[in-house]
Every structure is written in C-alpha cells, then in structure tokens.
Motif scaffolding. Structure first.
Motif, short mmCIF file in Angstrom:
data_model
loop_
_atom_site.label_atom_id
_atom_site.label_comp_id
_atom_site.label_asym_id
_atom_site.label_seq_id
_atom_site.Cartn_x
_atom_site.Cartn_y
_atom_site.Cartn_z
N LEU A 31 0.94 -1.03 0.08
CA LEU A 31 0.08 -0.06 0.07
C LEU A 31 0.85 1.27 0.01
CD1 LEU A 31 -2.88 1.07 0.15
CD2 LEU A 31 -2.65 1.03 2.77
N HIS A 32 0.69 2.26 -0.83
CA HIS A 32 1.39 3.27 -0.90
C HIS A 32 0.45 4.54 -0.80
CE1 HIS A 32 4.96 1.84 -2.83
NE2 HIS A 32 4.14 0.83 -3.35
N LYS A 33 0.71 5.38 0.18
CA LYS A 33 -0.12 6.47 0.78
C LYS A 33 0.34 7.75 -0.02
CE LYS A 33 -1.29 4.37 4.77
NZ LYS A 33 -1.19 4.52 6.36
N ASP A 34 0.92 7.57 -1.00
CA ASP A 34 1.51 8.85 -1.82
C ASP A 34 0.56 9.04 -3.10
OD1 ASP A 34 2.69 10.43 -3.56
OD2 ASP A 34 4.66 9.65 -3.49
N PRO A 35 -0.26 10.20 -3.02
CA PRO A 35 -1.19 10.55 -4.05
C PRO A 35 -0.38 10.68 -5.45
CG PRO A 35 -0.78 12.55 -2.78
CD PRO A 35 -0.14 11.58 -2.09
N ASP A 36 0.83 10.74 -5.52
CA ASP A 36 1.59 10.74 -6.79
C ASP A 36 2.14 9.44 -7.28
OD1 ASP A 36 1.06 13.46 -6.99
OD2 ASP A 36 2.65 14.01 -5.84
N TYR A 37 1.95 8.35 -6.47
CA TYR A 37 2.56 7.11 -6.77
C TYR A 37 1.86 6.55 -7.84
CZ TYR A 37 4.00 2.48 -6.61
OH TYR A 37 4.59 1.27 -7.16
N ILE A 43 -3.26 0.03 -8.22
CA ILE A 43 -4.84 -0.21 -8.20
C ILE A 43 -4.98 0.96 -7.14
CG2 ILE A 43 -6.72 -1.30 -7.56
CD1 ILE A 43 -5.13 -3.87 -8.43
N ASN A 44 -5.85 1.97 -7.83
CA ASN A 44 -6.39 3.17 -6.85
C ASN A 44 -7.41 2.36 -5.70
OD1 ASN A 44 -7.63 5.33 -5.29
ND2 ASN A 44 -7.79 6.53 -7.20
N VAL A 45 -6.90 2.64 -4.69
CA VAL A 45 -8.11 1.89 -3.38
C VAL A 45 -8.68 3.11 -2.76
CG1 VAL A 45 -6.65 -0.19 -3.41
CG2 VAL A 45 -6.16 1.64 -1.62
N SER A 50 -2.64 3.86 -3.37
CA SER A 50 -2.78 2.83 -4.46
C SER A 50 -2.07 1.60 -3.84
CB SER A 50 -1.76 3.26 -5.41
OG SER A 50 -2.22 4.42 -6.05
N LEU A 51 -2.39 0.26 -4.51
CA LEU A 51 -1.99 -0.91 -4.07
C LEU A 51 -1.08 -1.26 -5.20
CD1 LEU A 51 -2.14 -3.22 -2.17
CD2 LEU A 51 -4.16 -4.20 -3.60
N GLU A 52 0.27 -1.64 -4.80
CA GLU A 52 1.07 -2.31 -5.82
C GLU A 52 0.78 -3.79 -5.82
OE1 GLU A 52 3.29 -2.28 -9.09
OE2 GLU A 52 2.92 -0.34 -8.14
N PRO A 53 0.10 -4.46 -6.59
CA PRO A 53 -0.26 -6.00 -6.33
C PRO A 53 0.98 -6.76 -6.37
CG PRO A 53 -1.03 -5.15 -8.52
CD PRO A 53 -0.43 -4.17 -7.72
#
Length: 100
Positions: A31-37, A43-45, A50-53
C-alpha cells in the motif's frame, strides 16, 4: 491461478473453474499512501492511496468483454485504507486455462 504469456505481455489464468459471483481471490501487495505514486500495475484504493499488487494479480489484463471484475471492499467510507481489500470476482463461468 497461474501467470503465463498472454496476447499483451503476461496474464493471469484460472487453475480451476469459477462460477459467476464467486470470489477468485484477494489482491495483496504494498500500500502506497502517496497521491503521486503510480506504476503500470497499481490499483487506486481510495484516499489518495494505491495498491501495488503482488503476483499473480499483478498481471491482470484489461478486457473489453471481461469475465471478472475488481472491486474494493470496505464497510464504511471512513474505514482506514489499510482495512480495505481489493478483490477479484467472476462475472461468468470461467474454465481452467482461461485468462482472467
């Protein structure tokens, strides 16, 4: 699920049969809590996260006539992002060997 060559790069293929409405699996990852990631797979959660699967779902491909859907599960919109789940569900019968 297995990962293998698909029309566009790698794809996810069913190892068993799935029926409509059946959960194929939960997408796990980082899980990335960076809006620019961003990446080719994220996947936008919600909540600018975003979730990097991880594999195998990292290699899900878009389809104009899908046999499955991805959705985010949470009880309340105020639930912490960490408690949300990304899930893949069958929309129609999926036979073993079919790309999801």
């Amino acid at each position: 699920m297995t990962v293998g060559p698909a029309t566009h790069g790698q794809g996810v293929f069913a190892a068993k049969r799935f029926r409509p409405g059946q959960v194929i699996g939960e997408i796990e990852g980082i899980l990335h809590k960076d809006p620019d990631y961003g990446s080719n797979y994220c996947i936008n959660v919600g909540g600018n996260c975003s979730l990097e699967p991880h594999e195998p779902f990292r290699f899900l491909n878009h389809c104009c006539e899908p046999n499955a859907k991805l959705y985010i599960v949470y009880i309340h919109e105020s639930d912490p992002i960490e408690e949300r789940k990304a899930v893949v569900e069958a929309l129609k019968n999926i036979q073993p060997g079919s790309e999801i």
